[in-house]
Design a protein around this motif. Structure first.
Motif, PDB file in Angstrom:
ATOM      1  N   ALA A   1     -81.383 -18.913-119.494  1.00 38.45           N
ATOM      2  CA  ALA A   1     -80.776 -18.938-118.154  1.00 38.45           C
ATOM      3  C   ALA A   1     -80.386 -20.349-117.752  1.00 38.45           C
ATOM      4  O   ALA A   1     -79.329 -20.572-117.164  1.00 38.45           O
ATOM      5  CB  ALA A   1     -81.754 -18.344-117.134  1.00 38.45           C
TER       6      ALA A   1
ATOM      7  N   MET B   1     -72.792  -9.068-112.769  1.00 36.12           N
ATOM      8  CA  MET B   1     -74.153  -8.862-112.288  1.00 36.12           C
ATOM      9  C   MET B   1     -75.195  -9.337-113.291  1.00 36.12           C
ATOM     10  O   MET B   1     -76.270  -9.810-112.911  1.00 36.12           O
ATOM     11  CB  MET B   1     -74.377  -7.379-111.962  1.00 36.12           C
ATOM     12  CG  MET B   1     -73.586  -6.881-110.759  1.00 36.12           C
ATOM     13  SD  MET B   1     -73.833  -7.866-109.260  1.00 36.12           S
ATOM     14  CE  MET B   1     -72.316  -8.845-109.228  1.00 36.12           C
ATOM     15  N   LEU B   2     -74.901  -9.247-114.571  1.00 34.94           N
ATOM     16  CA  LEU B   2     -75.809  -9.791-115.584  1.00 34.94           C
ATOM     17  C   LEU B   2     -75.851 -11.318-115.495  1.00 34.94           C
ATOM     18  O   LEU B   2     -76.917 -11.935-115.635  1.00 34.94           O
ATOM     19  CB  LEU B   2     -75.370  -9.346-116.983  1.00 34.94           C
ATOM     20  CG  LEU B   2     -75.492  -7.837-117.265  1.00 34.94           C
ATOM     21  CD1 LEU B   2     -74.954  -7.515-118.653  1.00 34.94           C
ATOM     22  CD2 LEU B   2     -76.946  -7.379-117.136  1.00 34.94           C
TER      23      LEU B   2
ATOM     24  N   CYS C   1     -77.982 -12.222-112.576  1.00 31.31           N
ATOM     25  CA  CYS C   1     -79.409 -12.111-112.856  1.00 31.31           C
ATOM     26  C   CYS C   1     -79.950 -13.423-113.405  1.00 31.31           C
ATOM     27  O   CYS C   1     -80.970 -13.940-112.931  1.00 31.31           O
ATOM     28  CB  CYS C   1     -79.652 -10.981-113.854  1.00 31.31           C
ATOM     29  SG  CYS C   1     -81.380 -10.823-114.400  1.00 31.31           S
ATOM     30  N   LEU C   2     -79.265 -13.993-114.383  1.00 36.22           N
ATOM     31  CA  LEU C   2     -79.691 -15.258-114.972  1.00 36.22           C
ATOM     32  C   LEU C   2     -79.601 -16.401-113.961  1.00 36.22           C
ATOM     33  O   LEU C   2     -80.468 -17.270-113.898  1.00 36.22           O
ATOM     34  CB  LEU C   2     -78.828 -15.579-116.198  1.00 36.22           C
ATOM     35  CG  LEU C   2     -78.980 -14.645-117.396  1.00 36.22           C
ATOM     36  CD1 LEU C   2     -77.970 -15.015-118.482  1.00 36.22           C
ATOM     37  CD2 LEU C   2     -80.394 -14.696-117.955  1.00 36.22           C
TER      38      LEU C   2
ATOM     39  N   HIS D   1     -82.419 -16.096-111.391  1.00 31.91           N
ATOM     40  CA  HIS D   1     -83.720 -16.369-112.006  1.00 31.91           C
ATOM     41  C   HIS D   1     -83.984 -17.874-112.083  1.00 31.91           C
ATOM     42  O   HIS D   1     -85.066 -18.352-111.725  1.00 31.91           O
ATOM     43  CB  HIS D   1     -83.781 -15.741-113.401  1.00 31.91           C
ATOM     44  CG  HIS D   1     -85.095 -15.940-114.087  1.00 31.91           C
ATOM     45  ND1 HIS D   1     -85.335 -16.991-114.948  1.00 31.91           N
ATOM     46  CD2 HIS D   1     -86.249 -15.235-114.023  1.00 31.91           C
ATOM     47  CE1 HIS D   1     -86.575 -16.919-115.390  1.00 31.91           C
ATOM     48  NE2 HIS D   1     -87.155 -15.869-114.851  1.00 31.91           N
TER      49      HIS D   1
ATOM     50  N   ALA E   1     -84.632 -11.431-109.284  1.00 33.41           N
ATOM     51  CA  ALA E   1     -83.447 -11.301-110.132  1.00 33.41           C
ATOM     52  C   ALA E   1     -83.338  -9.889-110.693  1.00 33.41           C
ATOM     53  O   ALA E   1     -82.250  -9.304-110.730  1.00 33.41           O
ATOM     54  CB  ALA E   1     -83.511 -12.319-111.267  1.00 33.41           C
ATOM     55  N   LEU E   2     -84.461  -9.333-111.117  1.00 28.22           N
ATOM     56  CA  LEU E   2     -84.462  -7.986-111.696  1.00 28.22           C
ATOM     57  C   LEU E   2     -84.107  -6.930-110.661  1.00 28.22           C
ATOM     58  O   LEU E   2     -83.299  -6.035-110.923  1.00 28.22           O
ATOM     59  CB  LEU E   2     -85.836  -7.693-112.299  1.00 28.22           C
ATOM     60  CG  LEU E   2     -85.982  -6.351-113.030  1.00 28.22           C
ATOM     61  CD1 LEU E   2     -85.027  -6.292-114.220  1.00 28.22           C
ATOM     62  CD2 LEU E   2     -87.419  -6.142-113.481  1.00 28.22           C
TER      63      LEU E   2
ATOM     64  N   LEU F   1     -82.441  -7.260-107.787  1.00 28.92           N
ATOM     65  CA  LEU F   1     -81.040  -7.371-107.378  1.00 28.92           C
ATOM     66  C   LEU F   1     -80.106  -6.852-108.464  1.00 28.92           C
ATOM     67  O   LEU F   1     -79.117  -6.158-108.167  1.00 28.92           O
ATOM     68  CB  LEU F   1     -80.702  -8.820-107.050  1.00 28.92           C
ATOM     69  CG  LEU F   1     -81.211  -9.355-105.708  1.00 28.92           C
ATOM     70  CD1 LEU F   1     -80.985 -10.851-105.594  1.00 28.92           C
ATOM     71  CD2 LEU F   1     -80.547  -8.625-104.542  1.00 28.92           C
ATOM     72  N   THR F   2     -80.407  -7.165-109.708  1.00 33.22           N
ATOM     73  CA  THR F   2     -79.550  -6.711-110.803  1.00 33.22           C
ATOM     74  C   THR F   2     -79.555  -5.197-110.915  1.00 33.22           C
ATOM     75  O   THR F   2     -78.495  -4.566-111.040  1.00 33.22           O
ATOM     76  CB  THR F   2     -80.006  -7.332-112.139  1.00 33.22           C
ATOM     77  OG1 THR F   2     -80.020  -8.756-112.005  1.00 33.22           O
ATOM     78  CG2 THR F   2     -79.056  -6.956-113.263  1.00 33.22           C
TER      79      THR F   2
END
Length: 233
Positions: free
Chosen positions: A119, A176-177, A180-181, A184, A213-214, A216-217
Motif C-alpha cells: 500500500a 475502490m480497490l 482500500c490501499l 489503509h 479500509a475493508l 469501506l471497500t
C-alpha cells in the motif's frame, strides 16, 4: 535621509504551507475530511438495496438540507466546494512532498530494501487513479455526460445503467480497490502526523486502519457487484 525598506514577512499560513511538517498536516487534515465524506457517502449508497423509491427519495432529500435557510442544492454545493478544495490541497501537498523527497535523495541506493508495504509503495499511483476516477465519477453520475441513461433526478436508474456496463462497473471496482490501499496507509500516516499514535495505541490504530479500509471497500463494491449480478436492477 533614505527611507529604510522593509521586507514583507510571509504570513504564518504561508510559512506553514512552505514547511514539510505543514504540508503533511494539510494532507492529514484534508484526508480526514475526505474520509468522513466517504463514510457518509457509502452509507447513502447502500440505500440502493431498499429500492428505487428509497434511493431516489434520499437523493432528493440531500438537495433540501438546510432549507429554508439554504436554497435548493446549496448544501450540496457547499459540500462539493469543501471536497474540491480538500482534493486539490491533498494532491498538491502530496506532489510537492514527493518532489522534496526525490530532491533530498538524488542518488538511488545501491541496495534497495522493500521495507514498505504494498500500500505504501503504490500510494502515489493510487492517488492518481483515484483522481482520475473522481473526474469520471462526476461525468458519469453528476453531470450525466457519459452516463448510458442520463435521466435527471433519477439517480437509482442512472446508477444501475452505469454499473450494467462492463466499463462502468469495472472502472468503479478498480478505483475502490485503489481506495482500500490508499485508506489503509493514509489513515495510519494521518494519525502519525496529527500525533494520535503512541507505542500503546499503534496496534489499535493499525487495526482500525485495516478495518476501516475493508469496511469501506466492501460497502462501496457491494453496489456495482449487486447490479452486475442482477441482484439490483
Amino acid at each position: 535621509m533614505a527611507l529604510a525598506t522593509r521586507t514583507a514577512r510571509p504570513s504564518i499560513l504561508r510559512l506553514l504551507w512552505q514547511s514539510t511538517v505543514g504540508k503533511k498536516a494539510v494532507m492529514a487534515t484534508t484526508g480526514v475530511v475526505m474520509l468522513l465524506y466517504l463514510v457518509v457517502h457509502m452509507l447513502g449508497n447502500l440505500k440502493i438495496f431498499f429500492g428505487a423509491e428509497e434511493f431516489n427519495g434520499y437523493a432528493a432529500w440531500l438537495r433540501t438540507i438546510g432549507a429554508p435557510a439554504l436554497h435548493q442544492s446549496w448544501f450540496l454545493w457547499i459540500v462539493r466546494s469543501v471536497l474540491a478544495a480538500s482534493v486539490v490541497l491533498h494532491g498538491v501537498a502530496a506532489y510537492q512532498l514527493s518532489r522534496r523527497d526525490i530532491a533530498a535523495r538524488p542518488r538511488s541506493y545501491a541496495h534497495k530494501r522493500r521495507r514498505a508495504s504494498y500500500a505504501t509503495r503504490t500510494m502515489r499511483w493510487g492517488g492518481v487513479i483515484l483522481g482520475l476516477f473522481v473526474v469520471w465519477h462526476i461525468l458519469d453520475l453528476t453531470t450525466l455526460t457519459v452516463n448510458p441513461r442520463a435521466e435527471a433526478h433519477h439517480p437509482y436508474e442512472n446508477l444501475v445503467a452505469s454499473f450494467s456496463t462492463w466499463y462502468g462497473g469495472g472502472i468503479y471496482i478498480v478505483a475502490m480497490l485503489a481506495l482500500c490501499l490508499h485508506i489503509h496507509h493514509g489513515f495510519w500516516s494521518a494519525a502519525q502526523t496529527l500525533g494520535a499514535n503512541s507505542a500503546r495505541r499503534d496496534r489499535v490504530l493499525k487495526a482500525a486502519a485495516a478495518a476501516l479500509a475493508l469496511i469501506l471497500t466492501i460497502g462501496f463494491l457491494s453496489v456495482p457487484v449487486a447490479v452486475m449480478t442482477g441482484l439490483v436492477s
